[in-house]
Motif scaffolding. Sequence first.
Motif, short mmCIF file in Angstrom:
data_model
loop_
_atom_site.label_atom_id
_atom_site.label_comp_id
_atom_site.label_asym_id
_atom_site.label_seq_id
_atom_site.Cartn_x
_atom_site.Cartn_y
_atom_site.Cartn_z
N LEU A 183 0.82 -1.02 0.04
CA LEU A 183 0.03 -0.04 -0.10
C LEU A 183 1.18 1.28 0.16
CD1 LEU A 183 -2.92 -0.74 2.68
CD2 LEU A 183 -3.07 -0.32 0.21
N VAL A 184 1.96 1.40 0.70
CA VAL A 184 2.81 2.44 0.95
C VAL A 184 3.34 2.75 -0.20
CG1 VAL A 184 4.57 3.14 2.19
CG2 VAL A 184 3.01 2.18 3.51
N ARG A 185 3.90 1.59 -0.92
CA ARG A 185 4.71 1.55 -2.18
C ARG A 185 3.67 2.13 -3.34
NH1 ARG A 185 8.46 -3.06 -4.86
NH2 ARG A 185 9.45 -1.91 -6.47
N GLY A 186 2.52 1.71 -3.15
CA GLY A 186 1.53 2.16 -4.33
C GLY A 186 1.30 3.78 -4.22
N PHE A 187 1.19 4.07 -2.88
CA PHE A 187 0.84 5.78 -2.78
C PHE A 187 1.86 6.53 -3.07
CE2 PHE A 187 -2.58 4.17 0.51
CZ PHE A 187 -3.73 4.60 -0.14
N GLU A 188 3.22 5.96 -2.88
CA GLU A 188 4.43 6.64 -3.15
C GLU A 188 4.70 6.93 -4.70
OE1 GLU A 188 7.58 4.92 -1.01
OE2 GLU A 188 7.36 5.82 0.82
N ARG A 189 4.44 5.98 -5.43
CA ARG A 189 4.56 6.00 -7.05
C ARG A 189 3.28 7.02 -7.57
NH1 ARG A 189 3.75 0.48 -9.68
NH2 ARG A 189 3.98 1.78 -11.29
N VAL A 190 2.25 7.11 -6.84
CA VAL A 190 1.44 8.04 -7.28
C VAL A 190 1.97 9.43 -6.86
CG1 VAL A 190 -1.11 8.77 -6.99
CG2 VAL A 190 -0.52 6.52 -7.04
N PHE A 191 2.38 9.65 -5.83
CA PHE A 191 2.98 10.93 -5.20
C PHE A 191 4.00 11.33 -6.43
CE2 PHE A 191 1.96 9.84 -0.71
CZ PHE A 191 0.60 9.89 -0.98
N ASN A 192 4.87 10.40 -6.75
CA ASN A 192 5.93 10.58 -7.66
C ASN A 192 5.40 11.08 -8.99
OD1 ASN A 192 7.97 10.58 -5.58
ND2 ASN A 192 8.13 8.19 -5.88
N SER A 193 4.36 10.40 -9.40
CA SER A 193 3.97 10.62 -10.80
C SER A 193 2.85 11.79 -11.01
CB SER A 193 3.34 9.29 -11.21
OG SER A 193 4.24 8.30 -11.03
N MET A 194 2.51 12.55 -9.94
CA MET A 194 1.63 13.68 -9.97
C MET A 194 2.05 14.83 -10.95
SD MET A 194 -0.91 12.93 -8.28
CE MET A 194 -1.94 14.56 -8.34
N PRO A 195 3.19 14.96 -11.16
CA PRO A 195 3.39 16.24 -12.11
C PRO A 195 2.99 15.62 -13.62
CG PRO A 195 5.27 15.88 -10.74
CD PRO A 195 4.35 14.98 -10.37
N ASP A 196 3.11 14.55 -13.79
CA ASP A 196 2.65 14.18 -15.09
C ASP A 196 1.24 13.72 -15.26
OD1 ASP A 196 5.23 13.96 -16.02
OD2 ASP A 196 5.67 12.11 -15.13
N ILE A 197 0.58 13.36 -14.13
CA ILE A 197 -0.77 13.06 -14.00
C ILE A 197 -1.82 14.53 -14.21
CG2 ILE A 197 -2.63 12.04 -12.80
CD1 ILE A 197 -0.81 10.12 -11.63
N SER A 198 -1.07 15.35 -13.74
CA SER A 198 -1.83 16.68 -13.34
C SER A 198 -1.78 17.45 -15.02
CB SER A 198 -1.22 17.80 -12.64
OG SER A 198 0.19 18.04 -12.84
N LEU A 199 -1.04 17.15 -15.64
CA LEU A 199 -1.06 17.56 -17.09
C LEU A 199 -2.22 17.02 -17.96
CD1 LEU A 199 2.69 17.14 -18.26
CD2 LEU A 199 1.52 19.21 -17.33
N ASP A 200 -2.83 15.78 -17.87
CA ASP A 200 -4.00 15.39 -18.26
C ASP A 200 -5.26 15.63 -17.21
OD1 ASP A 200 -2.56 14.09 -20.36
OD2 ASP A 200 -2.29 12.42 -19.18
N VAL A 201 -5.00 15.73 -16.08
CA VAL A 201 -6.22 16.01 -15.13
C VAL A 201 -5.63 17.08 -14.37
CG1 VAL A 201 -7.50 15.17 -13.49
CG2 VAL A 201 -6.90 13.58 -15.08
N PRO A 202 -6.25 18.36 -14.49
CA PRO A 202 -5.63 19.57 -13.78
C PRO A 202 -6.09 19.70 -12.45
CG PRO A 202 -6.75 20.18 -15.83
CD PRO A 202 -7.03 18.85 -15.75
N SER A 203 -7.07 18.80 -12.10
CA SER A 203 -7.76 18.84 -10.70
C SER A 203 -7.25 17.54 -9.77
CB SER A 203 -9.14 19.10 -10.44
OG SER A 203 -9.77 17.92 -11.13
N ALA A 204 -6.06 17.13 -10.42
CA ALA A 204 -5.49 16.12 -9.90
C ALA A 204 -5.21 16.09 -8.40
CB ALA A 204 -4.47 15.41 -10.69
N TYR A 205 -4.55 17.31 -8.09
CA TYR A 205 -4.12 17.20 -6.61
C TYR A 205 -5.25 17.31 -5.48
CZ TYR A 205 0.54 18.31 -8.15
OH TYR A 205 1.91 18.07 -8.85
#
Length: 468
Positions: free
Chosen positions: A400-422
């Motif tokens: 679980l912790v590792r999955g959350f950390e991967r999402v945290f590190n990928s947020m700059p790229d995810i926010s490009l497609d979804v502006p309200s990602a944060y």
Amino acid sequence: MASEIETAIAPSASAEGQKHGEGLENNNSIVGNVEMGSSTSDSRIKRKAKRRIKRSPSTEMQQINGTVQVQRNTKNMRKSRMGKGRGQPKKGGAGGKGTWGTPGSELLEDGMCNDEKDPNYDSDTRENYFTSVVPAIHEDEFEKVVEPILQEYFEHGDTDEVAECLNELNIKHIRHGVPKLAVTIALERKAAQREMTSVLISDLYGKKLVNEDEVATAFNDVLNELEDLSLDTPDAPQVVGQFIARAVADDCLPPKFVQSHRGSAESEKPKSDEDSSEMSAEQLKKHALCRTALDRASVLLSMKHGMVRLDNVWGVSGGIKPVKSLIKKMVLLLKEYLSSGDTEEAVRCLQELEVPHFHHEVVYEAIVMVIEDMGERSAQMMAKLLKSFYDSTVITWDQLVRGFERVFNSMPDISLDVPSAYALLERLADLCVVEGLMSEKMRNRVPSRGRKRFVSEGDGGKVKENSH
């Protein structure tokens, strides 16, 4: 004139004979004497055949000063052949046949004679020697003894350990029961255990713990018990057919095994309604199940490149599957859950992938799917699903912790497609804290969008970036 020639030859021949005689006496051998014919007309010289004196093989005669000395053969001499030593017995009297032994060796004797050919041997004084004998295992106890060995094999996968355990058992009369029991247990297991069973049968055959006839007997017994096995495993005929085809591909079974059993099944097949009425319902069902298994094996063996493809007859295990294939199946699993809402089915599908080391990918894909969906319903359902995974110990806390950390590190790229990602991530993090899937420390690490702010004109109109 003729009389003068004869008188000249006679003295020369006699003189020559005397010379030959003297030479033969000096050399201890008889060369031959010259005899002159009595008639004057026969002037040919006749010589006697050579005859040698026989000598004893063990002695040599030498004549020194008129006396004959007999020398012992060097082979039987106890003196050193290197010309050294004082002529004493070899090894201090302990070497050679018929020696007494070294001085003092009689003190070390225990008075026991262990040689059966010795006249002083007494069988009553002989020590008793015991050898361990392993009792033969009865057929009723066979399954109780061998089944734990096979169950442990499915955990460690070491065929050598199984071979060592079987060698310690006296099961020579029922060795065919090992492949039969392994196949019976694997019918209720997954594809990974079935692949391990095929490997075990092949290795036992290679180690000569079972032979070709015993493997054939094992599968023949399995075919006869298909009716009972199909009660617990409905697809037992197809699975047994795959086991038979794989055993043929591994050279554990002869190819004629399938053909001969199919021929016997054809001969037993009822040819008319009268024959079918005479056969009981159980016999008809048994015949149909056996034919289904044999047809399945025949199809697998007759397909193009069948022997090569049978190496993957049970599919590819989870640890060998490509990463892209695993990700695709996990995404499909999550989409089906969002449409059906069946958590038990989702847990079962995740366990069938057999990749516990890759379960952090499910956590990552679930969070990304919630962000992309941007709906409240999907966030609540995903939080519920992750809670079910964690409660059933399918997913550990570390995953679980590792999955959350991967999402945290990928947020700059995810926010490009979804502006309200944060903002969506913060909402999902609050739900995970409530469900006990995220600690307060992890919640404080959730990233938030940075915003640009203009400062007063006294700072020169520079732009500063602050993150809240």
